[in-house]
Design a protein around this motif. Structure first.
Motif, mmCIF file in Angstrom:
data_model
loop_
_atom_site.group_PDB
_atom_site.id
_atom_site.type_symbol
_atom_site.label_atom_id
_atom_site.label_comp_id
_atom_site.label_asym_id
_atom_site.label_seq_id
_atom_site.Cartn_x
_atom_site.Cartn_y
_atom_site.Cartn_z
ATOM 1 N N ILE A 35 11.845 16.232 131.449
ATOM 2 C CA ILE A 35 11.011 17.285 130.852
ATOM 3 C C ILE A 35 9.553 16.864 130.957
ATOM 4 C CG2 ILE A 35 10.331 18.431 128.709
ATOM 5 C CD1 ILE A 35 13.203 18.346 127.820
ATOM 6 N N CYS A 36 8.715 17.806 131.319
ATOM 7 C CA CYS A 36 7.275 17.591 131.355
ATOM 8 C C CYS A 36 6.628 18.722 130.569
ATOM 9 C CB CYS A 36 6.794 17.583 132.802
ATOM 10 S SG CYS A 36 5.082 17.112 132.967
ATOM 11 N N ILE A 37 5.910 18.380 129.529
ATOM 12 C CA ILE A 37 5.270 19.399 128.699
ATOM 13 C C ILE A 37 3.789 19.427 129.061
ATOM 14 C CG2 ILE A 37 4.765 20.170 126.356
ATOM 15 C CD1 ILE A 37 7.329 18.660 125.509
ATOM 16 N N LEU A 38 3.380 20.570 129.574
ATOM 17 C CA LEU A 38 2.021 20.759 130.070
ATOM 18 C C LEU A 38 1.303 21.795 129.220
ATOM 19 C CD1 LEU A 38 3.098 21.047 133.798
ATOM 20 C CD2 LEU A 38 2.283 18.995 132.618
ATOM 21 N N LYS A 39 -0.007 21.860 129.394
ATOM 22 C CA LYS A 39 -0.753 22.852 128.627
ATOM 23 C C LYS A 39 -1.598 23.712 129.557
ATOM 24 C CE LYS A 39 -4.470 19.604 127.527
ATOM 25 N NZ LYS A 39 -5.243 18.995 126.451
ATOM 26 N N ALA A 40 -1.700 24.965 129.163
ATOM 27 C CA ALA A 40 -2.561 25.914 129.870
ATOM 28 C C ALA A 40 -3.764 26.206 128.975
ATOM 29 C CB ALA A 40 -1.800 27.198 130.173
ATOM 30 N N LYS A 41 -4.818 26.677 129.585
ATOM 31 C CA LYS A 41 -6.064 26.923 128.862
ATOM 32 C C LYS A 41 -5.901 27.989 127.785
ATOM 33 C CE LYS A 41 -10.904 27.892 129.884
ATOM 34 N NZ LYS A 41 -11.880 28.093 130.948
ATOM 35 N N ALA A 47 -0.266 33.865 131.726
ATOM 36 C CA ALA A 47 0.111 35.111 132.401
ATOM 37 C C ALA A 47 -0.093 34.997 133.907
ATOM 38 C CB ALA A 47 -0.680 36.274 131.831
ATOM 39 N N SER A 48 -1.156 34.347 134.330
ATOM 40 C CA SER A 48 -1.412 34.149 135.755
ATOM 41 C C SER A 48 -0.307 33.292 136.379
ATOM 42 C CB SER A 48 -2.769 33.483 135.951
ATOM 43 O OG SER A 48 -2.997 33.203 137.313
ATOM 44 N N LEU A 49 0.072 32.216 135.696
ATOM 45 C CA LEU A 49 1.163 31.374 136.185
ATOM 46 C C LEU A 49 2.475 32.152 136.238
ATOM 47 C CD1 LEU A 49 0.387 28.093 134.241
ATOM 48 C CD2 LEU A 49 0.302 28.384 136.722
ATOM 49 N N LEU A 50 2.689 32.974 135.248
ATOM 50 C CA LEU A 50 3.903 33.789 135.205
ATOM 51 C C LEU A 50 3.967 34.720 136.412
ATOM 52 C CD1 LEU A 50 6.437 34.595 133.660
ATOM 53 C CD2 LEU A 50 5.017 36.133 132.309
ATOM 54 N N ASN A 51 2.863 35.365 136.729
ATOM 55 C CA ASN A 51 2.822 36.261 137.897
ATOM 56 C C ASN A 51 3.094 35.500 139.191
ATOM 57 O OD1 ASN A 51 2.339 38.609 136.438
ATOM 58 N ND2 ASN A 51 0.130 38.291 136.462
ATOM 59 N N ALA A 74 4.571 30.151 125.326
ATOM 60 C CA ALA A 74 5.234 29.089 126.082
ATOM 61 C C ALA A 74 6.078 29.690 127.198
ATOM 62 C CB ALA A 74 6.113 28.250 125.156
ATOM 63 N N ILE A 75 6.171 28.936 128.286
ATOM 64 C CA ILE A 75 7.014 29.310 129.421
ATOM 65 C C ILE A 75 7.796 28.069 129.842
ATOM 66 C CG2 ILE A 75 7.100 30.203 131.780
ATOM 67 C CD1 ILE A 75 4.324 31.420 131.323
ATOM 68 N N ALA A 76 9.076 28.256 130.092
ATOM 69 C CA ALA A 76 9.908 27.184 130.650
ATOM 70 C C ALA A 76 10.281 27.595 132.068
ATOM 71 C CB ALA A 76 11.163 26.987 129.799
ATOM 72 N N TRP A 77 10.124 26.671 132.999
ATOM 73 C CA TRP A 77 10.400 26.927 134.416
ATOM 74 C C TRP A 77 11.617 26.136 134.852
ATOM 75 C CZ3 TRP A 77 6.543 30.247 135.348
ATOM 76 C CH2 TRP A 77 5.314 30.038 134.740
ATOM 77 N N LEU A 86 3.470 25.065 141.470
ATOM 78 C CA LEU A 86 2.902 26.033 140.532
ATOM 79 C C LEU A 86 2.125 25.348 139.414
ATOM 80 C CD1 LEU A 86 2.820 29.054 139.513
ATOM 81 C CD2 LEU A 86 4.855 28.459 138.180
ATOM 82 N N CYS A 87 2.652 24.246 138.929
ATOM 83 C CA CYS A 87 2.105 23.600 137.735
ATOM 84 C C CYS A 87 1.227 22.378 138.023
ATOM 85 C CB CYS A 87 3.259 23.192 136.815
ATOM 86 S SG CYS A 87 4.234 24.573 136.217
ATOM 87 N N LYS A 88 0.956 22.099 139.284
ATOM 88 C CA LYS A 88 0.286 20.839 139.645
ATOM 89 C C LYS A 88 -1.108 20.667 139.046
ATOM 90 C CE LYS A 88 -1.515 22.356 144.088
ATOM 91 N NZ LYS A 88 -1.423 22.215 145.532
ATOM 92 N N LYS A 89 -1.771 21.741 138.698
ATOM 93 C CA LYS A 89 -3.131 21.619 138.153
ATOM 94 C C LYS A 89 -3.157 21.558 136.626
ATOM 95 C CE LYS A 89 -5.419 23.725 142.075
ATOM 96 N NZ LYS A 89 -6.312 24.768 142.550
ATOM 97 N N LEU A 90 -2.007 21.722 136.004
ATOM 98 C CA LEU A 90 -1.945 21.669 134.544
ATOM 99 C C LEU A 90 -1.952 20.231 134.066
ATOM 100 C CD1 LEU A 90 0.765 24.402 133.873
ATOM 101 C CD2 LEU A 90 -1.718 24.647 133.727
#
Length: 93
Positions: A35-41, A47-51, A74-77, A86-90
């Motif tokens: 598990i990796c718990i990341l944060k978005a701004k 929503a952008s990541l979701l799209n 929260a979003i789980a992928w 998708l998540c590399k910049k978080l």
């Protein structure tokens, strides 16, 4: 540091994902359990990541907090290379 309310959102979305995608969850538990718990701004960033996930056909579950006007909190992928991209910049939460 993660605050209590953020931990609750993570917990909610994990249970939601496990319920929505039991086969993916079982495979993940058997093969990885990572598990990796990341944060978005903010919610717009989520929503952008979701799209992008939808465009890339990445399996996910979201949690919307009723106490915050049903805001996506929260979003789980699903695990995989597409999700890593998708998540590399978080940043870590």
């Amino acid at each position: 540091m993660i605050h209590g309310s953020q931990l609750a959102q993570v917990s909610h979305v994990c249970f939601t994902f496990a319920s929505d995608h039991p086969d993916t969850t079982k495979k993940w538990m058997a093969e990885s359990n990572y598990i990796c718990i990341l944060k978005a701004k903010n919610e717009q960033a989520l929503a952008s990541l979701l799209n992008k996930a939808i465009e890339s056909n990445i399996t996910f579950s979201i949690f919307e907090e009723a106490d915050l006007g049903n805001q996506i909190t929260a979003i789980a992928w699903e695990p995989g290379e597409q999700t890593k991209k998708l998540c590399k910049k978080l940043k870590l939460a």
